[in-house]
Each structure stands twice: as structure tokens, then as C-alpha cells.
Design an enzyme around this catalytic site. Structure first.
Site, short mmCIF file in Angstrom:
data_model
loop_
_atom_site.label_atom_id
_atom_site.label_comp_id
_atom_site.label_asym_id
_atom_site.label_seq_id
_atom_site.Cartn_x
_atom_site.Cartn_y
_atom_site.Cartn_z
N ARG A 32 18.32 -42.49 23.75
CA ARG A 32 17.98 -43.90 23.98
C ARG A 32 18.08 -44.27 25.46
O ARG A 32 17.37 -45.16 25.92
CB ARG A 32 18.87 -44.80 23.14
CG ARG A 32 18.42 -44.84 21.70
CD ARG A 32 19.26 -45.77 20.85
NE ARG A 32 18.55 -46.08 19.62
CZ ARG A 32 19.14 -46.62 18.55
NH1 ARG A 32 20.43 -46.89 18.57
NH2 ARG A 32 18.43 -46.87 17.48
N LYS A 90 22.29 -46.94 5.42
CA LYS A 90 22.34 -48.41 5.38
C LYS A 90 21.66 -48.87 4.10
O LYS A 90 20.55 -49.43 4.12
CB LYS A 90 21.65 -48.99 6.60
CG LYS A 90 22.41 -48.71 7.88
CD LYS A 90 21.63 -49.25 9.07
CE LYS A 90 22.24 -48.77 10.37
NZ LYS A 90 21.25 -48.81 11.46
N GLY A 115 17.80 -44.48 14.84
CA GLY A 115 18.70 -43.84 15.80
C GLY A 115 19.21 -42.51 15.29
O GLY A 115 19.14 -41.49 15.98
N GLY A 141 15.58 -50.02 11.88
CA GLY A 141 15.36 -51.31 11.21
C GLY A 141 14.14 -52.02 11.78
O GLY A 141 13.32 -52.56 11.03
P1 ADP Z 1 18.86 -44.28 10.97
O1 ADP Z 1 19.82 -44.54 12.10
O2 ADP Z 1 17.96 -43.11 11.24
O3 ADP Z 1 18.12 -45.52 10.56
P2 ADP Z 1 20.97 -44.60 9.02
O4 ADP Z 1 21.82 -45.19 10.07
O5 ADP Z 1 20.53 -45.47 7.91
O6 ADP Z 1 19.72 -43.84 9.68
O7 ADP Z 1 21.75 -43.41 8.31
C1 ADP Z 1 22.20 -42.27 8.98
C2 ADP Z 1 23.42 -41.71 8.31
O8 ADP Z 1 23.21 -41.53 6.93
C3 ADP Z 1 23.83 -40.35 8.85
O9 ADP Z 1 24.98 -40.51 9.62
C4 ADP Z 1 24.06 -39.52 7.58
O10 ADP Z 1 25.27 -38.78 7.62
C5 ADP Z 1 24.15 -40.59 6.50
N1 ADP Z 1 23.82 -40.08 5.16
C6 ADP Z 1 22.70 -39.43 4.78
N2 ADP Z 1 22.78 -39.07 3.49
C7 ADP Z 1 23.98 -39.48 3.02
C8 ADP Z 1 24.66 -39.38 1.76
N3 ADP Z 1 24.11 -38.76 0.73
N4 ADP Z 1 25.89 -39.94 1.68
C9 ADP Z 1 26.45 -40.53 2.73
N5 ADP Z 1 25.87 -40.66 3.94
C10 ADP Z 1 24.64 -40.13 4.10
MG MG Z 2 21.79 -45.40 12.13
#
Ligand code: ADP
Ligand code: MG
Length: 402
Positions: free
Chosen positions: A36, A201, A359, A383
Site C-alpha cells: 500500500r 469480515k 488488503g 470493501g
Molecule cells: P481482505 O483484506 O482481502 O478484504 P479480509 O480482511 O476479509 O480480506 O480477510 C482476511 C483474513 O481472513 C485473513 O487474515 C485470513 O486468515 C482470514 N480467514 C480466511 N479464511 C478463514 C477461516 N476459515 N477462518 C478464519 N479466518 C479466515
Molecule cells: Mg483485511
């Protein structure tokens, strides 16, 4: 059309507040992934070359309106200095004496970084008068605002929205590029168009499904949110991440998908672990048998299984447009990174436009060793990009629009 910084060429003597998204992952004060920060460099260099005095600001994590040293932007200032090859003045406050002094001593082409904006509860306050008050104080530090924190343009926050109303405001190069790619995804995506969702999330992301369904041909779901969908199908998900109060809503999504003729692709197998740790014992079970793994009701689903990874990869290969947000599993642990790797791999190999948003998804792609060039675009905002694709108006963009 967004007001663009390309229209500003001589900024000498002007103090430019640059709202960035420097919300980088940290591990005991060390930056784990500086993607970033690097994404902001073209805009910063453009401003430096135009003679501006750059006052960069950002949030980092969720310090909840309190000064919490573990969320300090000091490590970011240091990395920015290395990447730019010139000094960066770090102000240890946002609207206090340090920030004011930094804004005063900056020379043309100089760069300063303020401390974490979310150390003040006013930045993200629900009360617009409070946000306006914070924005007013920030506005005194500069003459112009350049908004380049794409990851926050979907938020009505003081530095993103109210500040842009107070100062002459322009989109930075990163925001421009992000919007250009997302526009090409929404205007007329080449079909089949698939969206792959995962991550942690859960409630945020469950809510987007409804708005995405009418726009896509297939929706693939993995990651932490998939367990709420599996539960809505009537399966016991043992100790996996679950938002039980969303189950009825999710049932509504299934009905909606069916009437639209959109296929929601769920994993058929899951990697279930004994606990949440990198060397937790684990086994692959069918997605409707999670509670029957050898860990019983203590089992936690931490990745999609190998059969699902194959199916997801083949759906991606058959698509012409794919947007992916959210890791398929806890990719930070090698044992639970295979589903995420398979999806990333399939995106790099597909014939068409592949976009990664979020992210952690962007970090995952880099941490797993993929080259950024292998994807059509890697968005810095999860988001924000989802809300854009849902067709929502994003306040931080609207305010930059003529
Ligand atoms: P992004 O930042 O790409 O939008 P999120 O912040 O929503 O993604 O989610 C990322 C996190 O989701 C990672 O740290 C990952 O470890 C977690 N994650 C993925 N699958 C699972 C799961 N089955 N249980 C708990 N956490 C998970
Ligand atoms: Mg995230």
C-alpha cells in the site's frame, strides 16, 4: 468525472494534504507487506515534481479513537523515506503542535507524514458535526486535498469526506486507476463473470452478496464467511466462524440466486483443524460433515479442501471476468494456504480480466510468491471495491466528482 491531479501542474508553495491508505499489516512493529505504501508512490512523486509541500496522512488499524503506540505510523514514515529516497518529517500528532510545525517547515518538494488519524475519535465519529470539526482543524494544515486512499473512499470519515468539502480536492493517481478498472468491470463485463468471496469480515461481506447476485453469472464462496452459508444449508459447522443471526438472510440469498439463475458455488470439502494455530492437527472432510471430523464439535474449518480448490479453479478458468476478494482460508499458515493459492493461480492463468481486491488478498498474493504483473489489477481496497461493484455511491468519490 473525478477532478484529477493531472490538471495541477505548478504546485510550488502549495501545501497539499495527501490522504493515503497506509493501513499496512504489521508484526511487532515490522511492516509485513508494504504494497500500500508503494501504491502511493506515483502520486507522491507527481506532487514532489510539481513543487508541492506534501503532508501525507492515513489511518492504521482500529485504535478506536485512542493513542495506541502499536498503531503508530512511525514505521511507515521510515519505509516511505527509504522508498522515496528523501527525508520524511514524522509528526507525532495530527492536528496538534507537531503537525502544525511540520506543515510550516516543509519546503517545496518536501514530505511530512502525520500520526494515525484514528487516534482521534472524531475521524470516524458517527456525528457529522464532530467529523466536520476534525476536518476543519486538518484543513488548516494545507491549501489543497489530494484523496488517494482508495481503501477508505467508501467511508464517510473526516479526512475522506468532510475535509474534501472544505479544501479544493482532487483524486490522486491511485484512486483514478482503481476507478478506471472497476468501471470497466461494472460497465460491460465480459461474460461469464464470476466473483469469488472469502476472508474474515463475515457480516460486511455477507451483505454484499445480495447486491452482487444480479450482476454476476457465478458467485464462489470460501474463507470464513462460507460457514454461515453452509449453516444456512443445514450443516453443522462445529467451531468454525459463524454468524448465526445471518442465517435467515443467507437463505434469502439462495432463493434470490435461484430465481436469477445465478449459481452460488460452495466448497464440497473443508480442511478442518483442531484449533486456530499454524501447526494444528487437521483433516479434510466433506463440507456437510464438518462436525464429524475427528475433532468433533471443537473442529474449525480453516481452508477449502483440495476437491473444492479444483472446482473453483475450473470455474475461474472458464470465466472471462473474475473479481476476487478475501482469502479462501487462513493463508498466513502454510497448512491452510492451499485453497487461496489455487484460486490465485487460476486467476493468473485465466484468459480475460482478473482483479484482486482487498488488503489481505493482495498481501496473500504477494506472500504466496505470485508476481503482481500476472493479474489484471490488484486493488488496494477490499470493501471499497466491493461497494463500487455493487453499484453503491461511494462518499469519498462523490465528493471529488464535478
Ligand atoms: P481482505 O483484506 O482481502 O478484504 P479480509 O480482511 O476479509 O480480506 O480477510 C482476511 C483474513 O481472513 C485473513 O487474515 C485470513 O486468515 C482470514 N480467514 C480466511 N479464511 C478463514 C477461516 N476459515 N477462518 C478464519 N479466518 C479466515
Ligand atoms: Mg483485511
Amino acid at each position: 468525472m473525478l477532478r484529477s491531479i493531472s490538471s495541477l501542474d505548478d504546485l510550488s508553495g502549495k501545501r497539499v494534504i495527501l490522504r493515503c491508505d497506509f493501513n499496512v499489516p504489521l508484526d511487532s512493529g515490522e511492516i509485513v507487506d508494504d504494497g500500500r505504501i508503494r501504491a502511493a508512490l506515483p502520486t507522491i512523486r507527481h506532487l514532489i515534481d510539481s513543487g508541492a509541500r506534501v503532508i501525507a496522512c492515513s489511518h492504521l488499524g482500529r485504535p478506536d479513537g485512542e493513542v495506541k503506540p502499536e498503531y503508530s505510523l512511525a514505521p511507515v514514515a521510515q519505509r516511505l523515506e527509504e522508498l522515496l529516497g528523501q527525508p520524511v518529517i514524522f509528526a507525532s500528532d495530527t492536528i496538534g503542535s507537531q503537525a502544525k510545525a511540520a506543515s510550516k517547515v516543509l519546503e517545496d518538494g518536501g514530505v511530512a507524514l502525520l500520526e494515525n488519524l484514528r487516534f482521534s475519535p472524531l475521524e470516524t465519529s458517527k456525528d457529522s458535526a464532530e467529523r466536520a470539526e476534525f476536518a476543519k482543524q486538518l484543513s488548516e494544515l494545507g491549501d489543497v486535498l489530494v484523496s488517494d486512499g482508495f481503501g477508505v473512499v467508501h467511508r464517510k470519515q473526516a479526512s475522506v469526506y468532510e475535509l474534501a468539502e472544505l479544501l479544493p480536492s482532487y483524486a490522486g493517481l491511485l484512486v483514478e486507476r482503481e476507478v478506471e478498472v472497476l468501471q470497466s468491470l461494472t460497465a460491460n463485463p465480459q461474460r461469464p463473470y464470476a466473483v469469488v468471496l472469502g476472508g474474515s469480515k463475515v457480516s460486511d461481506k455477507l451483505a454484499v452478496i445480495e447486491n452482487l447476485l444480479p450482476r454476476v453469472d457465478k458467485l464462489l464462496v470460501g474463507g470464513g464467511m462460507v460457514f454461515t452459508l453452509l449453516a444456512a444449508k443445514g450443516h453443522d459447522v462445529a467451531s468454525s466462524l459463524l454468524e448465526a443471526d445471518q442465517i435467515d438472510t443467507v437463505k434469502g440469498f439462495f432463493a434470490q440466486a435461484e430465481s436469477l439463475g445465478v449459481e452460488i458455488v460452495l466448497p464440497s470439502d473443508i480442511v478442518v483443524a483442531s484449533g486456530f494455530s499454524k501447526d494444528a492437527e487437521h483433516e479434510v472432510v466433506a463440507a456437510d460433515q464438518i462436525a464429524s471430523s475427528k475433532f468433533g464439535s471443537a473442529g474449525i474449518g480453516l481452508d477449502i479442501g483440495p476437491e473444492s480448490a479444483k472446482v473453483f479453479a475450473s470455474v475461474i478458468a472458464a470465466s472471462k471476468t473474475v473479481f476476487w476478494n478475501g482469502p479462501m482460508g487462513v493463508f498466513e499458515f502454510e497448512n491452510f494456504s492451499h485453497g487461496t493459492r489455487a484460486v490465485a493461480q487460476a486467476l493468473t492463468a485465466m484468459d480475460g480480466l482478473s482483479v484482486v481486491g482487498g488488503g489481505d488478498s493482495a498481501s496473500a498474493v504477494r506472500a504466496l510468491g505470485f508476481s503482481e504483473e500476472a493479474f489484471g489489477h490488484i486493488s488496494t481496497g477490499g470493501g471499497a471495491s466491493l461497494e463500487y461493484l455493487e453499484g453503491k455511491a461511494l462518499p469519498g468519490l462523490e465528493v471529488l466528482d464535478d
